[in-house]
Design a protein around this motif. Structure first.
Motif, PDB file in Angstrom:
ATOM      1  N   GLU A   1       0.843  -1.197   0.000  1.00 49.84           N
ATOM      2  CA  GLU A   1       0.000   0.000   0.000  1.00 49.84           C
ATOM      3  C   GLU A   1       0.886   1.258   0.000  1.00 49.84           C
ATOM      4  O   GLU A   1       0.625   2.209  -0.731  1.00 49.84           O
ATOM      5  N   LEU A   2       1.941   1.238   0.802  1.00 48.82           N
ATOM      6  CA  LEU A   2       2.868   2.367   0.853  1.00 48.82           C
ATOM      7  C   LEU A   2       3.590   2.523  -0.479  1.00 48.82           C
ATOM      8  O   LEU A   2       3.737   3.635  -0.998  1.00 48.82           O
ATOM      9  N   HIS A   3       4.001   1.416  -1.053  1.00 46.46           N
ATOM     10  CA  HIS A   3       4.681   1.429  -2.351  1.00 46.46           C
ATOM     11  C   HIS A   3       3.764   2.000  -3.431  1.00 46.46           C
ATOM     12  O   HIS A   3       4.183   2.851  -4.230  1.00 46.46           O
TER      13      HIS A   3
ATOM     14  N   LEU B   1       2.431   9.317  -6.446  1.00 46.42           N
ATOM     15  CA  LEU B   1       2.619  10.702  -6.015  1.00 46.42           C
ATOM     16  C   LEU B   1       2.751  11.610  -7.217  1.00 46.42           C
ATOM     17  O   LEU B   1       3.322  11.206  -8.214  1.00 46.42           O
ATOM     18  N   PRO B   2       2.215  12.796  -7.167  1.00 49.93           N
ATOM     19  CA  PRO B   2       1.684  13.509  -6.023  1.00 49.93           C
ATOM     20  C   PRO B   2       0.202  13.256  -5.725  1.00 49.93           C
ATOM     21  O   PRO B   2      -0.342  13.841  -4.788  1.00 49.93           O
ATOM     22  N   VAL B   3      -0.426  12.365  -6.463  1.00 49.34           N
ATOM     23  CA  VAL B   3      -1.819  12.029  -6.171  1.00 49.34           C
ATOM     24  C   VAL B   3      -1.901  11.436  -4.765  1.00 49.34           C
ATOM     25  O   VAL B   3      -1.056  10.622  -4.382  1.00 49.34           O
ATOM     26  N   ASN B   4      -2.867  11.838  -4.002  1.00 43.71           N
ATOM     27  CA  ASN B   4      -3.107  11.349  -2.632  1.00 43.71           C
ATOM     28  C   ASN B   4      -1.939  11.578  -1.677  1.00 43.71           C
ATOM     29  O   ASN B   4      -1.765  10.837  -0.717  1.00 43.71           O
ATOM     30  N   TRP B   5      -1.171  12.611  -1.898  1.00 46.39           N
ATOM     31  CA  TRP B   5      -0.029  12.889  -1.023  1.00 46.39           C
ATOM     32  C   TRP B   5      -0.454  13.094   0.424  1.00 46.39           C
ATOM     33  O   TRP B   5       0.331  12.838   1.339  1.00 46.39           O
TER      34      TRP B   5
END
Length: 67
Positions: free
Chosen positions: A24-26, A32-36
């Motif tokens: 999920e983190l990956h 990024l930058p979507v949902n930053w």
């Protein structure tokens, strides 16, 4: 089921949870930058998943050594 087997099962469960959190983190990082704004929440969940896993692994190793 013995305590040893329960611990082994718990470690496997936590390994799965940690792996999911890592992915999920990956995925978040790749997009990024979507949902930053999600970075802190996802990173915190991942951190806690791995901390739980490490604690369980230590408990399992101690249990294994005392057998």
């Amino acid at each position: 089921m013995s305590d040893f087997e329960e611990l082994k099962k718990q470690v496997r469960k936590l390994q799965s949870r940690a792996g999911t959190a890592k992915m999920e983190l990956h995925d978040l990082a790749e997009d990024l930058p979507v949902n930053w704004t999600e970075i802190m929440a996802v990173a915190e969940r991942t951190f806690h998943a791995f901390a739980e896993l490490e604690a369980a692994k230590k408990e399992f190793a101690a249990s294994e050594n005392s057998r």
